[in-house]
Motif scaffolding. Structure first.
Motif, mmCIF file in Angstrom:
data_model
loop_
_atom_site.group_PDB
_atom_site.id
_atom_site.type_symbol
_atom_site.label_atom_id
_atom_site.label_comp_id
_atom_site.label_asym_id
_atom_site.label_seq_id
_atom_site.Cartn_x
_atom_site.Cartn_y
_atom_site.Cartn_z
ATOM 1 N N ILE A 405 42.828 26.086 36.677
ATOM 2 C CA ILE A 405 44.072 25.334 36.912
ATOM 3 C C ILE A 405 44.572 25.563 38.340
ATOM 4 N N HIS A 406 44.561 26.833 38.770
ATOM 5 C CA HIS A 406 45.032 27.119 40.132
ATOM 6 C C HIS A 406 44.126 26.452 41.174
ATOM 7 N N ALA A 407 42.832 26.368 40.900
ATOM 8 C CA ALA A 407 41.912 25.693 41.830
ATOM 9 C C ALA A 407 42.234 24.206 41.907
ATOM 10 N N LYS A 408 42.473 23.586 40.747
ATOM 11 C CA LYS A 408 42.771 22.156 40.713
ATOM 12 C C LYS A 408 44.109 21.860 41.394
ATOM 13 N N LYS A 409 45.039 22.824 41.332
ATOM 14 C CA LYS A 409 46.337 22.656 41.981
ATOM 15 C C LYS A 409 46.269 23.042 43.463
ATOM 16 N N ASN A 410 45.060 23.394 43.931
ATOM 17 C CA ASN A 410 44.826 23.795 45.311
ATOM 18 C C ASN A 410 45.542 25.103 45.659
ATOM 19 N N GLU A 411 45.768 25.950 44.647
ATOM 20 C CA GLU A 411 46.377 27.267 44.860
ATOM 21 C C GLU A 411 45.216 28.282 44.915
ATOM 22 N N LEU A 412 44.551 28.284 46.062
ATOM 23 C CA LEU A 412 43.274 28.962 46.182
ATOM 24 C C LEU A 412 43.361 30.485 46.098
ATOM 25 N N GLU A 413 44.429 31.079 46.609
ATOM 26 C CA GLU A 413 44.571 32.540 46.567
ATOM 27 C C GLU A 413 44.685 33.018 45.111
ATOM 28 N N ALA A 414 45.515 32.283 44.347
ATOM 29 C CA ALA A 414 45.667 32.639 42.927
ATOM 30 C C ALA A 414 44.345 32.444 42.189
ATOM 31 N N SER A 415 43.646 31.365 42.511
ATOM 32 C CA SER A 415 42.366 31.091 41.859
ATOM 33 C C SER A 415 41.352 32.200 42.168
ATOM 34 N N LYS A 416 41.335 32.653 43.425
ATOM 35 C CA LYS A 416 40.426 33.735 43.815
ATOM 36 C C LYS A 416 40.762 35.039 43.099
ATOM 37 N N GLU A 417 42.074 35.279 42.921
ATOM 38 C CA GLU A 417 42.506 36.497 42.229
ATOM 39 C C GLU A 417 41.999 36.524 40.792
ATOM 40 N N PHE A 418 42.090 35.370 40.125
ATOM 41 C CA PHE A 418 41.625 35.330 38.730
ATOM 42 C C PHE A 418 40.102 35.342 38.645
ATOM 43 N N LYS A 419 39.450 34.851 39.678
ATOM 44 C CA LYS A 419 37.994 34.958 39.749
ATOM 45 C C LYS A 419 37.595 36.430 39.879
ATOM 46 N N ARG A 420 38.359 37.158 40.722
ATOM 47 C CA ARG A 420 38.089 38.588 40.897
ATOM 48 C C ARG A 420 38.320 39.352 39.598
ATOM 49 N N ARG A 421 39.415 39.027 38.906
ATOM 50 C CA ARG A 421 39.739 39.696 37.637
ATOM 51 C C ARG A 421 38.682 39.407 36.563
ATOM 52 N N LEU A 422 38.186 38.208 36.598
ATOM 53 C CA LEU A 422 37.139 37.808 35.661
ATOM 54 C C LEU A 422 35.865 38.615 35.924
ATOM 55 N N GLU A 423 35.548 38.813 37.192
ATOM 56 C CA GLU A 423 34.350 39.567 37.568
ATOM 57 C C GLU A 423 34.475 41.041 37.157
ATOM 58 N N VAL A 424 35.695 41.562 37.166
ATOM 59 C CA VAL A 424 35.929 42.946 36.720
ATOM 60 C C VAL A 424 35.498 43.096 35.260
ATOM 61 N N ILE A 425 35.921 42.152 34.427
ATOM 62 C CA ILE A 425 35.577 42.187 32.996
ATOM 63 C C ILE A 425 34.085 41.974 32.801
ATOM 64 N N GLN A 426 33.532 41.007 33.502
ATOM 65 C CA GLN A 426 32.100 40.713 33.376
ATOM 66 C C GLN A 426 31.237 41.887 33.828
ATOM 67 N N GLY A 427 31.802 42.728 34.677
ATOM 68 C CA GLY A 427 31.089 43.923 35.138
ATOM 69 C C GLY A 427 31.299 45.119 34.233
ATOM 70 N N GLY A 428 31.998 44.902 33.108
ATOM 71 C CA GLY A 428 32.215 45.976 32.138
ATOM 72 C C GLY A 428 33.489 46.763 32.357
ATOM 73 N N GLY A 429 34.319 46.326 33.330
ATOM 74 C CA GLY A 429 35.574 47.030 33.598
ATOM 75 C C GLY A 429 36.768 46.414 32.882
ATOM 76 N N LYS A 430 37.957 46.884 33.253
ATOM 77 C CA LYS A 430 39.195 46.363 32.654
ATOM 78 C C LYS A 430 40.251 46.214 33.732
ATOM 79 N N ASN A 431 41.070 45.178 33.598
ATOM 80 C CA ASN A 431 42.222 45.008 34.488
ATOM 81 C C ASN A 431 43.365 45.838 33.917
ATOM 82 N N GLU A 432 43.811 46.806 34.691
ATOM 83 C CA GLU A 432 44.812 47.749 34.184
ATOM 84 C C GLU A 432 46.167 47.101 33.951
ATOM 85 N N LYS A 433 46.526 46.159 34.833
ATOM 86 C CA LYS A 433 47.843 45.520 34.724
ATOM 87 C C LYS A 433 47.683 44.005 34.768
ATOM 88 N N PRO A 434 48.558 43.283 34.086
ATOM 89 C CA PRO A 434 48.498 41.808 34.164
ATOM 90 C C PRO A 434 48.970 41.329 35.528
#
Length: 438
Positions: A405-434
């Motif tokens: 959604i953030h990518a489609k709204k052209n909010e690229l920084e937010a989109s990158k942040e959620f991409k990073r958070r997604l990669e944390v989980i996919q790598g077996g980690g956890k996001n400590e805070k929302p």
């Protein structure tokens, strides 16, 4: 040299004879214990130690009296342990340690039975079975409460076995009434199921089913065990159970899950509404019913039935909102509303894509209207995905939706942040805070 050889042989014979007589030491200690149970508890320990040692010798295993002695000792251990547990009088530390004394007692008498050569010798054995029955029943229930299901099963199964042995010999059993026998069979089947012994549980449950024993769990269990091989045949058990126990909520939930597996959504709606009527505070029922309507909405949209699609969409939204009204932190319901709007945008996007090459005035106008509608749906979905992420910052689906959604709204920084958070989980980690705070 010759004299030494005979001395050694004599010693061997004496040692062997001593081992063969060890069970008599157990018998002697046990008899002393029976004279005064309260003051001679140490003798019961001596008796157990001696009989355990004695029965390790092959020659003792062929002696009927040795097995009967073991049966008596272990029945007494069972009796003493139960007395401490039920009355609180005495201490378990004063008694011999035995995890399954009733099982040991029954097994000893069962091994004695084939050694009988005279009719009168069965008297002690049958009396031992009768005494063991109550202990098997009680120890089975204790083990069940302690969630030691394998041990519970062993006690209950031998309780059934003892009944069969007593009946063969025209003796009284605590399972003589139909109700007592069926209940013992039900306990055995239930413990077997929980101990993952389905092969044992199934025939017992089938017997209870044929006897029309009054337990709703029989129908649910038989459905579950047969569903993997023939789900339609298995459903006959569930259907019959639902008719016999219409108010039994566990059967209703099993019925709902059955139709969920088969994707029979129209039937599910009726069953879920019935479940909500029975459990109006069960939030998950509202969420599941909302998802059924959501699924029907998508099917109607795909089929081009806009009116029906809108009806189903509104019904889904209504049940998700009812779930949130009952529990504002129910992440499934919160996420589901976001997904409902997101999926609506996705359906509209598919239709919009068919107009990409239509450069007519009408085509361009329609394309623009649809694009505006897509973004309007994304705007409606976004607050719910934000709330869902605040409740659970490690849900993959939520993070994917926010990234998109953030990518489609052209909010690229937010989109990158959620991409990073997604990669944390996919790598077996956890996001400590929302990322988003409630």
């Amino acid at each position: 040299m010759k004299q030494l050889f005979f001395l050694a042989l004599s010693f061997l014979l004496i040692s062997t004879t001593a081992n063969a007589q060890d069970y008599k030491d157990a018998k002697k200690a046990y008899n002393t214990f029976t004279l005064d149970h309260f003051n001679n508890k140490a003798k019961l320990k001596d008796a157990k130690d001696a009989i355990d040692k004695a029965m390790g010798a092959a020659e003792n295993q062929a002696i009927l009296d040795a097995w009967v002695t073991k049966g008596k000792i272990y029945n007494s251990i069972a009796e003493e342990v139960l007395q401490v547990k039920t009355t609180g009088l005495g201490k378990l530390e004063e008694l011999p340690t035995a995890e399954a004394p009733a099982v040991e007692a029954y097994s000893a008498y069962a091994k004695a039975l084939p050694l009988v050569t005279k009719k009168f010798e069965t008297k002690d054995i049958l009396a031992g079975f009768q005494a063991a029955q109550g202990f098997l029943d009680n120890f089975g229930r204790v083990a069940f409460e302690e969630q030691k299901y394998k041990l519970a099963y062993e006690n209950f199964q031998l309780l059934l076995n003892s009944h069969e042995e007593l009946k063969k010999n025209a003796q009284k059993s605590i399972l003589d009434t139909e109700e007592a026998y069926n209940y013992a069979m039900f306990l055995t089947a239930t413990a077997a199921l929980l101990a993952e012994k389905n092969d044992v549980a199934k025939p017992l449950l089938e017997k209870l089913y044929q006897a029309k024993y009054d337990k709703a769990a029989i129908y649910e269990s038989l459905y579950t065990m047969n569903a993997a091989t023939d789900i339609n045949a298995a459903y006959t058990y569930l259907d019959e159970g639902r008719k016999r126990y219409p108010e039994e909520i566990s059967l209703l939930f099993a019925d709902i899950n059955h139709h969920l597996k088969l994707g029979k959504l129209d039937i599910l709606i009726e069953k879920l509404k019935a479940a909500i009527a029975q459990e109006p505070n069960n939030v998950s029922l509202y969420t599941v019913l909302g998802s059924v309507y959501d699924n029907l909405y998508q099917k109607a949209e795909t089929a081009g039935d806009k009116a029906k699609g809108e009806e189903y969409f509104n019904a889904a939204l209504d049940y998700y909102n009812q779930a949130i009204a009952k529990d504002a932190k129910n992440v499934d319901a919160v996420y589901s509303i976001g997904a409902l709007y997101y999926n609506k945008a996705a359906v509209t996007t598919q239709k919009m894509n068919t107009l990409e090459n239509d450069y007519s005035k009408e085509g361009l106008k329609k394309y623009k209207e649809m694009k505006e509608e897509v973004f309007a749906q994304f705007e409606k979905a976004l607050p719910f995905f934000k709330r869902a992420e605040a409740l659970d910052p490690n849900d993959t689906n939520t993070l994917i939706a926010l990234k998109e959604i953030h990518a489609k709204k052209n909010e690229l920084e937010a989109s990158k942040e959620f991409k990073r958070r997604l990669e944390v989980i996919q790598g077996g980690g956890k996001n400590e805070k929302p990322y988003y705070q409630q």
